[in-house]
Design a protein around this motif. Structure first.
Motif, short mmCIF file in Angstrom:
data_model
loop_
_atom_site.label_atom_id
_atom_site.label_comp_id
_atom_site.label_asym_id
_atom_site.label_seq_id
_atom_site.Cartn_x
_atom_site.Cartn_y
_atom_site.Cartn_z
N GLU A 1 23.21 -9.31 5.10
CA GLU A 1 23.71 -8.33 4.13
C GLU A 1 23.94 -6.96 4.19
O GLU A 1 24.95 -6.31 3.86
CB GLU A 1 22.62 -8.53 2.88
N VAL A 2 23.50 -6.18 5.12
CA VAL A 2 23.52 -4.79 5.54
C VAL A 2 24.05 -4.66 7.02
O VAL A 2 24.09 -3.46 7.40
CB VAL A 2 22.29 -4.09 5.22
N LYS A 3 24.33 -5.62 7.78
CA LYS A 3 24.46 -5.55 9.45
C LYS A 3 25.78 -4.67 9.57
O LYS A 3 25.70 -3.55 10.25
CB LYS A 3 24.77 -6.87 9.79
N ASN A 4 26.95 -4.79 8.56
CA ASN A 4 27.90 -4.03 8.75
C ASN A 4 27.96 -2.62 7.87
O ASN A 4 28.69 -1.58 8.36
CB ASN A 4 29.34 -4.82 8.21
N SER A 5 27.15 -2.62 7.02
CA SER A 5 27.28 -1.40 6.28
C SER A 5 25.81 -0.47 6.46
O SER A 5 26.23 0.77 6.36
CB SER A 5 27.02 -1.69 4.63
N GLY A 6 24.84 -1.04 6.56
CA GLY A 6 23.47 -0.31 7.12
C GLY A 6 23.28 0.41 5.71
O GLY A 6 23.69 0.21 4.64
N PHE A 7 22.40 1.44 5.73
CA PHE A 7 21.78 2.07 4.70
C PHE A 7 22.30 3.77 4.67
O PHE A 7 22.21 4.25 5.71
CB PHE A 7 20.27 2.08 4.42
N GLN A 8 22.84 4.09 3.58
CA GLN A 8 22.90 5.45 3.49
C GLN A 8 21.56 6.23 2.93
O GLN A 8 21.00 5.55 2.25
CB GLN A 8 23.96 6.10 2.37
N MET A 9 21.15 7.53 3.62
CA MET A 9 19.88 7.86 3.13
C MET A 9 19.91 9.49 2.82
O MET A 9 20.43 10.33 3.41
CB MET A 9 18.97 7.89 4.41
N PRO A 10 19.35 9.65 1.57
CA PRO A 10 19.47 10.82 1.16
C PRO A 10 18.08 11.56 1.69
O PRO A 10 17.38 11.17 2.26
CB PRO A 10 19.37 11.11 -0.35
N TYR A 11 17.76 12.91 1.04
CA TYR A 11 16.49 13.46 1.36
C TYR A 11 15.23 12.53 0.67
O TYR A 11 15.26 12.00 -0.26
CB TYR A 11 16.22 14.94 0.48
N ALA A 12 14.12 12.38 1.52
CA ALA A 12 13.25 11.52 1.02
C ALA A 12 11.98 12.00 1.89
O ALA A 12 12.22 12.23 3.21
CB ALA A 12 13.59 10.05 1.19
N HIS A 13 10.74 11.40 1.42
CA HIS A 13 9.30 11.57 2.51
C HIS A 13 8.70 10.54 2.10
O HIS A 13 8.83 9.72 1.29
CB HIS A 13 8.84 13.01 1.88
#
Length: 692
Positions: A393-405
Motif C-alpha cells: 500500500e505504501v511502497k510508492n508513496s512512502g510516509f510524510q512525517m511532521p514533527y514528532a517524538h
C-alpha cells in the motif's frame, strides 16, 4: 549491422545515464565473439501486473554474455522514469530495480530470453526482450524421480506442512530431527540431497553437515531418526520415490519409511521410521531451494525458495544492498522528511505480507499513529489494525512525517501485529510473554524523533533482533548516513551461534535473538544465568574501595572512592550544568545482574548527575572495563568486551554493524558515543531496507 561488444557496452552506458542515442538499431546481431544474439521484441512473461499501453516500454536493450553464467543487461529509459524496472529470464521475474543501471542476471548455459518491463503504479509496460546464448555450467540433470542430486531442499510433511528440522540448531552427532514450522531461509531446516551410485540418497543438514540416520540400525517401528556423521552406512541411505505429487522416503537398511510420529501437526513432533502405510505422515514434499551446491547464506546466496534470483534493490547477494542511490519520493509542504520502505527479503515475503506501523507522540504528548499523508491521528483506544499499512500500500508513496517524538516504526512479516491504545498509552508487543499474540511473529522496529533542532533515528538491539534492517538517512544536500545490519538473517543466526559463549547461545530462537534479560539472565525470575555479573560487580566495588582516584566524566572531574557497598563521586570541577563543585554524588548499593544488563534500580536512581554517573558505570560493567582505571580505559573502545563476564550480546551487534562498529546493544550503549543513533539537522528522507 555488426558491432564489437565494447561499442555495444558503451551504448548501454549512455542509455543507462539517460543520454540520447541517435540512430539506434531495432535489432542486435551476434558479433564475432558470439556475445550478443538475436533481435529484441515484445515477449510474454509471467506477471501479476496488468499491461498498460500508456506506459512506454524500455528500448535499446543490449546484453553482454562474455562471462560464464552471467547476463549483463542494459537499456534505455523512456521520457517518463518508471517506479521500477522488472527483469525477466525465460518469462519469470528474477530482478527488480528502481535505478537505471546495468543489471547482472545469473543463468545456466544455453539459450535464454532476457526481458525488461517498466512499472508505474502497479501496472507495467510490454516486456521487451532479446535472445541470448550463455556459456558455462549447464543446469543439473534431474534423477528419474525429479530430484536434483546435490541440490538443497526444504522437506515438508504432507500431514502438517511443517519442515524437517535439525532440533535447536545442533552440530552434534545424535542431535534430534523433528518437525517445525518452516522459518524461511533457516539452514537447520534445509537439506542437501545427494544420490549414491546404487541409486539411494544421502540427506545432509545444511547447517550441521550431518546426515539423516536411523538410530542404532533400528529395524522396528518407532526407530528414532537423528543426525550423525556421514560414514556411508546403509542406515544413512534412503530410497526416494514418487507417490503422486509427493515422495516416500524408505530407509535402505530397514525398509521402514520416514514417518511423523502419530501424524502430529504440532511443532516439535518427532520423526521416526515405520512400516510403510501410505498415510500423509509418510508423504513428503521436496521443495528445491538451490541447485547443485550447498546454500550457506554466504554472499553467493542469491536464490529464493522458488529457485529464482533474489530481488534486493537491484543488487545480487544474500544480504541487503549497501548502495546509497535511492530515489526519494516528493516531500509535501509542511513536512520535515519522508519515510520509504523496501522489500529486501529475497522473496521470503511479498509486499502484501509486510506490515508497517508508524506511531509517535505529537506536540501535545499524545500518542498517535501516522498516516501516509503525514496526518498524526490520536490512538485513543483503537487497535493496531487501524494503524496498519502493508508495504504494497505504501511502497510508492512512502510516509510524510511532521514533527514528532518518542517515535517507533514497527514492521512485521507474514502476519500483522496486535497492539492497542490504553489509558493514554500504547500496549506494545512483549518479548518475554509466550502468551503474547505477537510472540510467534517476525517483527522488529526503529526509533526516531523529529524536532526543530534535528532528526534522530536508530535501529536498536536493546531488546532483540528479529531480522536485519538497513537505514539510509539522506540530507537535503544529498549526503547520506547508513546504519544497521546488511547480512542475511541466516548468516546472522549462524554467526551468532558460532561466536557466542554457551550462556548467550540460549538467547537465539526461531523468531528472534533476545536481549539477556528477556531470557535466562533475569535474576528477578530465577534465570539460570541470573548471577552472571554478580562476582564482577563485587570485584569492581571492592577495587574502587581499595583506593582513591581522580576520574573525568563529560560533566566534571570527581574523586572516586567507595566502601565496598556504595560508590562516592566528589566533584572537584564542573563542566556542565548538572554537577556542582564540592558535592558528593552517590551510587547506593551493588547492582544485580539484571540491573547491569537493563540499567534500572541501583543504576537508575537519584538526581541528574547521579543518573549520568550510573549510566557511565553501567556501560563500563557491560563492557568489562569497570574494574580498570576509568580515565584510561572506560572511554577507550579498544578495551571493550575483551574478556568476560561482559555483555556478549551487545558485543555481537557492534561486531556486525554497518556503522563502523557502532550499535545499540544495551540501554546505555550511547555512553562514549558507541550507539548507532544517526543524527542530522538537515534531514530530507529516510529509506528503510527490510531484510531476511
Amino acid at each position: 549491422m555488426r558491432k564489437s561488444i565494447r561499442t555495444l557496452c558503451s551504448a548501454a552506458a549512455a542509455l543507462t545515464f539517460g543520454w540520447s542515442l541517435a540512430g539506434c538499431s531495432s535489432g542486435i546481431e551476434e558479433n564475432s565473439a558470439g556475445v550478443i544474439n538475436s533481435f529484441y521484441s515484445t515477449v510474454s512473461v509471467s506477471s501479476g501486473l496488468s499491461v498498460s499501453s500508456s506506459i512506454s516500454a524500455p528500448f535499446g536493450l543490449v546484453a553482454d554474455t562474455s562471462a560464464d553464467n552471467v547476463i549483463k543487461l542494459a537499456w534505455g529509459c523512456p521520457s517518463v522514469m518508471p517506479d521500477s524496472w522488472h527483469i525477466y529470464l525465460d518469462g519469470e521475474k528474477v530482478e527488480e530495480t528502481s535505478v537505471l543501471k546495468q543489471v547482472e542476471v545469473e543463468a545456466y548455459a544455453g539459450s535464454h530470453v532476457i526481458a525488461v518491463a517498466a512499472v508505474i503504479n502497479g501496472n507495467r509496460s510490454e516486456a521487451e526482450g532479446i535472445e541470448v546464448s550463455v556459456t558455462g555450467t549447464a543446469a543439473p540433470a534431474e534423477s528419474s524421480n525429479g530430484i536434483v542430486s546435490g541440490a538443497t531442499y526444504k522437506i515438508l510433511s504432507r500431514c502438517s506442512g511443517k519442515s524437517l528440522d535439525n532440533d535447536n540448531w545442533s552440530k552434534e552427532a545424535g542431535g534430534n530431527v523433528h518437525m517445525w514450522t518452516y522459518g524461511n531461509d533457516q539452514a537447520n531446516q534445509q537439506w542437501v540431497v545427494s544420490q549414491n551410485s546404487d541409486g539411494s540418497w544421502v540427506i545432509a543438514n545444511l547447517y550441521s553437515g550431518l546426515v539423516l540416520d536411523a538410530a542404532n540400525w533400528g529395524t522396528t517401528d518407532g526407530t528414532n531418526v537423528f543426525q550423525w556423521n556421514n560414514v556411508g552406512n546403509q542406515n544413512q541411505h534412503w530410497n526416494i520415490s514418487k507417490e503422486g505429487s509427493y515422495y516416500k522416503v524408505i530407509n535402505a537398511y530397514s525398509g521402514l519409511a520416514l514417518d511423523v510420529s502419530a501424524a502430529s501437526k504440532e511443532d516439535g513432533a518427532n520423526v521416526q521410521t515405520w512400516t510403510w502405510n501410505g498415510t500423509d505422515a509418510q508423504l513428503w514434499e521436496f521443495v528445491k531451494l538451490s541447485d547443485g551446491e550447498a546454500d550457506t547464506g554466504s554472499d553467493d546466496d542469491d536464490t529464493d525458495d522458488t529457485g529464482n534470483e533474489n530481488t534486493d534493490n537491484g543488487n545480487i547477494g544474500s544480504g541487503i544492498s549497501t548502495s546509497t542511490d535511492d530515489v526519494l519520493v516528493s516531500r509535501n509542504g509542511g513536512m520535515q522528511l519522508t519515510y520509504q520502505f523496501q522489500n529486501c527479503t529475497k522473496g521470503a515475503f511479498s509486499d502484501d505480507e509486510i506490515y508497517i506501523y508508524v506511531i509517535c507522540m505529537n506536540s501535545s504528548d499524545v500518542w498517535c499513529y501516522a498516516k501516509p499523508d503525514g496526518s498524526l491521528v490520536p490512538i485513543g483506544n483503537t487497535s493496531s489494525d487501524v494503524w496498519e499499512y502493508t508495504l504494497a500500500e505504501v511502497k510508492n508513496s512512502g510516509f510524510q512525517m511532521p514533527y514528532a517524538h518518542a517515535g517507533r516504526i514497527y514492521y512485521s512479516y507474514g502476519a500483522p501485529l496486535t497492539m492497542y491504545g490504553l489509558s493514554g498509552g500504547v500496549v506494545l508487543p512483549s518479548l518475554s510473554n509466550t502468551a503474547d499474540p505477537n510472540y510467534n511473529i517476525y517483527f522488529d522496529w526503529l526509533e526516531f524523533t523529529v524536532a526543530s533542532n534535528g532528526f534522530w533515528v536508530n535501529t536498536t538491539q536493546v531488546d532483540q533482533l528479529g531480522f536485519p534492517v538497513l537505514i539510509n538517512v539522506y540530507d537535503n544536500d544529498g549526503s547520506v548516513q547508513q546504519t544497521g545490519i546488511s547480512a542475511s538473517r541466516e548468516s546472522i543466526w549462524q554467526s551468532y551461534l558460532a561466536e557466542m559463549p554457551d550462556e548467550f547461545d540460549t538467547l537465539e530462537g526461531t523468531y528472534r535473538i533476545v536481549a539477556p534479560c528477556k531470557a535466562g539472565f533475569d535474576n528477578r525470575t530465577g534465570g539460570a544465568y541470573g548471577n552472571y555479573f554478580d562476582s564482577y560487580v563485587a570485584e569492581t566495588w571492592n577495587t574502587i574501595a581499595s583506593k582513591s582516584q581522580t576520574v573525568t566524566h563529560p560533566q566534571g572531574k570527581f574523586i572516586l572512592t567507595g566502601d565496598g557497598n556504595n560508590l562516592y563521586f566528589r566533584c572537584i570541577e564542573a563542566y556542565g550544568t548538572i554537577a556542582s563543585v564540592g558535592t558528593t554524588y552517590t551510587i547506593y548499593g551493588r547492582p544485580s545482574t539484571s540491573e547491569v544488563l537493563e540499567g534500572y534500580g541501583v543504576l537508575a536512581s537519584g538526581n541528574a548527575m547521579e543518573l549520568a554517573l550510573e549510566a557511565w558505570v553501567c556501560a563500563a560493567l557491560n563492557r568489562h572495563v569497570a574494574h580498570m582505571t576509568p580515565d584510561t580505559y572506560w572511554n577507550d573502545a579498544s578495551y571493550y568486551y575483551n574478556a568476560g563476564p561482559c555483555n556478549y550480546f551487545a558485543k555481537f551487534w557492534h561486531d556486525h554493524s554497518e556503522r563502523g562498529g557502532l550499535a545499540y546493544g544495551f540501554c546505555y550503549d550511547d555512553v562514549n558515543d558507541q550507539s548507532a543513533t544517526t543524527y542530522t539537522g538537515n534531514v530530507r528522507g529516510v529509506v528503510v531496507r527490510l531484510g531476511f
